[in-house]
Design a protein around this motif. Structure first.
Motif: not given
Length: 757
Positions: A229-233
Motif C-alpha cells: 500500500i501507499t499511504v501519505y507518500g
C-alpha cells in the motif's frame, strides 16, 4: 484473472443513508458485462478493467471513476488468456497465453510477435510494464526476473538483464512500482525491487514474522496475505498472520525493511483498501471494516467497526407504472441484479487502492469514505480536525465539516483549553499548506489520450502535501508501534517518497534531508509571508462566489470540490465562517468569546500568519460593546491587536463613548502615517486649526480646503475663518482664483460688518 475472495455472504441492506456506516459503495456501479467474456482483468498500470473475448478485448477506464463510461475495444486472436496488460504508452498489448509464452500486439500496425521462456523447466508467474529507463517490461518467473526493452524498429523484445533466484510467488503494484518476490519453504523470505522512472533499486532481503501454530506445523504464507500500500507518500507492506490474528506492518527504507507494529484482526479473511490515505481493513468474516490513519501517533482505529454499505440504490415501488420499453426493462433488470449484491461475497475482489470487482456479476464498485459520519463518531475534537485536515479527495467537504465543528464547540462553550487545541490544529494545518503551496491549488487537467485506450500516466501521489514536506524535512513523525520500534522510522532515511509530479517513488538521502530541514527553517517565514496576499485573494474569492457569480454548470459544487485540494482554513475563512457567524449568539458571554478570539490570534502569531484586520475589528467591537475599555487599551498598547486603518477607524467609532479609546484610534492613524484620514478626523472633531498645522507639517495636500472653511465658518469666529483663508492663500497656488476663496471672503466681510454694526 481475479482469484477467489471470500465465502461469507450478507445480503445488502437497501436502507440507504438511514443505516450507519463510515465506508460505502455508491450505486450505480460500472457494468463490465460483455457476451462471451473470458473473465475480468485489472490493468493497474493504465487503470483499466479488461474483458477479453475470443476475438476482442474490451477496456473500461476506471480513473476518473464513472458508472456509465463506454468501453473501447481491440481485436485479438483466439486463445487462452492468463493475464493481459497494455503498455504504459498504450501502443502494445501483451497477453500471457501459457506458463511459457506471452504474445504481443502492435496496435498501430496489427503485427504480432511472441516471447517464450528459454527453458521449459521455468514458468512465467506473471508480467508487468514499467516506466523504468532500464527496461519496458518485466517477466516474473519461477527462476527469477527477466527485464526486457522493446525495440520499435525490429518490433521485438531484447533481454536487458536477468535476476536469478527461486520465486514461489510475487506481489506487485504499479502505484508503488515495487515488486516483492517470495521464496523459501514458508514463502516468508522476500527480495524486493523498485522499478520507477528514477531507476531500479534493490531492497535488502528480509523475512516476515509468522507465529507457529503447533509443533512441526509451519504455516505457509500465501500471496493473498501480503498487500503493498501507499499511504501519505510512504510505501508499506501489510502481512496477515492468521495464527497470531495480527496484521503486521512493514515500512521500506534504503538500508532496511522495518516492522512498524501490528494491528489486530478479527477474521481469517482480510481485505485491504486505501481511500484518501486512510487504511481500510475489511474483516470479511465479521462483515465490518475498520479504519486506521497510520500517520497519527496511535495505532488505534479511527472509529468503531461498522459494516460496508451500498448507497444510492433507487427505491422501487410495487405500484409504479411499468412500460414495455426495452431500455426500461434492461434498467430494471440491472437494478434487480444490484439488489442481489452480496456484501463481501465469494466473488468480490479488492483492487488497489479503492476498487471492488464483483467478477460473477461483472460489476465494479468504488469505495468512498463518509467524512460526516466519521467526524460525528468521535468526541475528541482536535483529533477529528487533524483527521479532516489531512483529507484531499473531498477537501471542500472536509473544510466545511471543520468549520461546522469549530462553530459548534464555541457555541456550546466547551472548555477553553479544548477549543484552543482545536484552533491550533487548524492554524498549523493552514500554515503548512501555504508553505507547501497546496492551499488552493487546482487539479491539473488531464491530458487527452493518444489512442483509443485511455492511458493513465504514472499515478499522482496520494501523499498529503503538507505531511510529505514535513517528512522530507526530517521533522519528528511518530508511528505508534506494538513492537516498540516507533522511533526507528525517525532515525532511518525513508526508502520511498512518492512525489506529486508523476515521477514515482524514489530514495531519499538522510544527510540531504537534514540540510533541507535547516534551510527550510530559515525560509519558512519568507514563504509564508510571500504567500499571504495571494492566499487572502483566493480565500476572499471563494467566500464571495455566490449563486449570481457561479458559472453555467449544473454541478457547481462538484466543480468547487475538484478545485479545492486542501482542507486548510485561512484566517479570513475563520472570521467569516466562524467568528462573525457566532458573534450574535455569543453576545451574552463576551468574556468567553473574546478569550477564544485571543487564543486564535496567539496561535496565528506563533505560526507567523498574517491575520485579516476584520478579526481585530471584531475584538475591538466586543470589548467596547461591554465597556471593557481598560482591556482594550492594553490590547492596543501591547500590540495584541495589530495596528491597521480598519482597527483605527473602529477605535474611533467605539470611542464615541470613551475619549481615551478615540484617542487611541487617532494615535494609530498617525502611527500608520495615514495623514489624510487623521486630518479629516481632526476637522470633523472641530480641531481645524490643529489640522492645518498637521497638514502643513506633513505636506498633506489631498484634503479639500472647503472642509476647513466650512468648519471655521461654523465656529462663527471671523478670526479663525480669516486665518484659514490666509493659510490656503499662502500655501496653495491659485487658491485666490477659486470660487471657494471668493465665497468665503464675501462671508468674512459680512461677518465683520455685522460685528462693526
Amino acid at each position: 484473472m481475479f482469484g477467489k475472495a471470500s465465502s461469507s455472504q450478507l445480503s445488502v441492506s437497501l436502507g440507504g443513508s438511514g443505516a450507519l456506516s463510515h465506508v460505502y459503495i455508491q450505486h450505480p456501479p460500472l457494468r463490465c458485462s460483455i457476451p462471451g467474456s473470458k473473465g475480468l482483468f485489472y490493468d493497474d498500470g493504465n487503470k483499466l478493467i479488461l474483458s477479453p473475448t475470443s476475438d476482442q478485448v474490451f477496456s473500461w477506464k476506471t480513473v476518473p471513476f464513472a458508472s456509465h463510461v463506454a468501453p473501447t475495444s481491440d481485436s485479438i486472436s483466439e486463445g487462452p488468456v492468463l493475464s493481459i496488460r497494455y503498455s504504459l504508452d498504450s501502443k502494445l498489448l501483451a497477453i500471457q497465453r501459457s506458463n511459457h509464452e506471452i504474445q504481443f500486439w502492435n496496435r498501430e500496425t496489427g503485427e504480432t510477435f511472441s516471447q517464450r521462456c528459454r527453458s521449459e523447466t521455468e514458468s512465467i508467474l506473471g508480467f508487468f510494464w514499467t516506466d523504468c529507463p532500464k527496461c519496458d517490461i518485466v517477466f516474473v518467473k519461477t527462476s527469477g526476473m527477466d527485464l526486457f526493452s522493446y525495440d520499435s524498429e525490429t518490433k521485438s523484445l531484447h533481454l536487458v538483464e536477468t535476476k536469478k533466484m527461486n520465486v514461489s510467488w510475487y506481489v506487485y503494484t504499479h502505484e508503488s512500482r515495487l515488486i516483492l518476490l517470495a521464496s523459501g519453504m514458508q514463502c516468508k523470505s522476500f527480495t524486493g525491487f523498485q522499478l520507477s522512472s528514477a531507476g531500479m533499486i534493490r531492497l535488502p532481503k528480509f523475512e516476515m514474522a509468522m507465529a507457529k501454530s503447533e509443533a512441526n506445523n509451519k504455516p505457509v504464507l500465501a500471496a493473498e496475505d501480503v498487500h503493498i500500500i501507499t499511504v501519505y507518500g510512504r510505501i508499506y507492506c501489510l502481512q496477515v498472520d492468521r495464527v497470531a490474528m495480527l496484521l503486521h506492518s512493514y515500512r521500506f527504507y534504503r538500508d532496511a525493511v522495518v516492522q512498524q507494529g501490528s494491528l489486530p484482526i478479527y477474521s481469517d479473511k482480510i481485505a485491504i483498501s486505501v481511500v484518501d490515505n486512510v487504511l481500510l481493513v475489511h474483516q470479511v468474516d465479521a462483515k465490518v471494516v475498520i479504519l486506521y490513519d497510520i500517520f497519527a501517533d496511535s495505532r488505534a482505529p479511527i472509529s468503531a467497526p461498522l459494516p460496508l454499505l451500498l448507497r444510492g440504490f433507487p427505491r422501487a415501488s410495487s405500484s409504479s407504472s411499468r412500460t414495455g420499453n426495452k431500455d426500461t426493462d434492461g434498467s430494471e433488470a440491472n437494478d434487480r441484479s444490484d439488489h442481489e449484491t452480496i456484501i463481501y461475497g465469494d466473488n468480490w475482489i479488492f483492487l488497489v487502492p479503492d476498487l471492488i470487482c464483483d467478477v460473477a456479476k461483472r460489476l465494479l464498485w468504488k469505495i468512498h469514505l463518509d467524512l460526516e459520519a466519521i467526524s460525528a463518531s468521535s468526541s475528541e475534537v482536535p483529533s477529528v480536525l487533524e483527521f479532516l485536515q489531512r483529507r484531499k479527495l473531498e477537501a471542500n467537504k472536509a473544510k466545511q465539516l471543520c468549520l461546522a465543528i469549530v462553530r459548534t464547540v464555541i457555541l456550546e462553550r466547551r472548555p477553553v483549553s479544548m477549543v484552543t487545541r482545536a484552533i491550533d490544529v487548524l492554524v498549523t494545518s493552514y500554515s503548512n499548506s501555504i508553505k507547501t503551496g497546496s492551499y488552493f491549488k487546482g487539479i491539473k487537467a488531464e491530458k487527452p489520450p493518444t489512442s483509443d485506450v485511455s492511458n493513465v500516466n504514472p499515478p499522482t501521489s496520494v501523499v498529503d502535501e503538507s505531511i510529505r514536506r514535513e517528512d522530507a524535512l526530517g521533522k519528528s513523525i511518530k508511528h505508534g508501534s506494538a513492537s516498540g520500534v516507533e522511533n526507528e522510522s525517525i532515525n532511518r532515511s525513508p526508502a520511498f517518497s512518492v512525489s506529486d509530479s508523476e515521477e514515482n517513488v524514489s530514495f531519499e538521502n538522510s544527510n540531504h534531508l537534514r540540510s533541507l530541514g535547516a534551510k527550510a527553517d530559515r525560509e519558512n517565514f519568507k514563504v509564508a509571508e510571500s504567500s499571504q496576499s495571494e492566499v487572502q485573494k483566493l480565500s476572499l474569492q471563494s467566500q464571495l462566489l455566490g449563486p449570481t457569480n457561479s458559472p453555467l454548470n449544473a454541478n457547481n459544487s462538484e466543480n468547487l470540490e475538484s478545485q479545492v485540494t486542501s482542507a486548510a482554513i485561512s484566517p479570513d475563512e475563520m472570521y467569516s465562517c466562524v467568528f462573525a457567524s457566532v458573534e450574535e449568539e455569543m453576545a451574552g458571554d463576551p468574556a468567553y468569546f473574546v478569550t477564544i478570539v485571543i487564543e486564535f490570534l496567539r496561535s496565528a502569531n506563533v505560526e507567523r500568519i498574517k491575520v485579516h484586520p476584520n478579526i481585530y475589528v471584531l475584538t475591538v467591537q466586543l470589548l467596547a460593546r461591554h465597556e471593557r475599555y481598560a482591556e482594550l487599551g492594553l490590547f492596543i498598547i501591547n500590540k495584541i491587536l495589530e495596528p491597521s486603518k480598519e482597527v483605527a477607524l473602529q477605535l474611533l467609532e467605539s470611542g464615541r463613548q470613551n475619549i481615551q479609546t478615540r484617542k487611541l484610534g487617532l494615535d494609530m492613524l498617525r502611527q500608520l502615517s495615514l495623514h489624510h484620514d487623521y486630518v479629516l478626523l481632526l476637522v470633523q472633531d472641530g480641531y481645524y486649526l490643529e489640522a492645518l498645522r498637521y497638514a502643513r507639517k506633513n505636506k498633506v495636500t489631498t484634503v479639500r480646503p472647503s472642509l476647513f472653511l466650512e468648519a471655521a465658518f461654523a465656529s462663527t469666529d471671523p478670526q479663525h475663518l480669516a486665518a484659514v483663508l490666509r493659510f490656503f492663500a499662502d500655501f496653495i497656488p491659485g487658491f485666490k482664483n477659486t470660487a471657494d476663496h471668493s465665497a468665503y471672503c464675501r462671508i468674512l466681510n459680512e461677518m465683520n460688518s455685522s460685528i462693526t454694526a
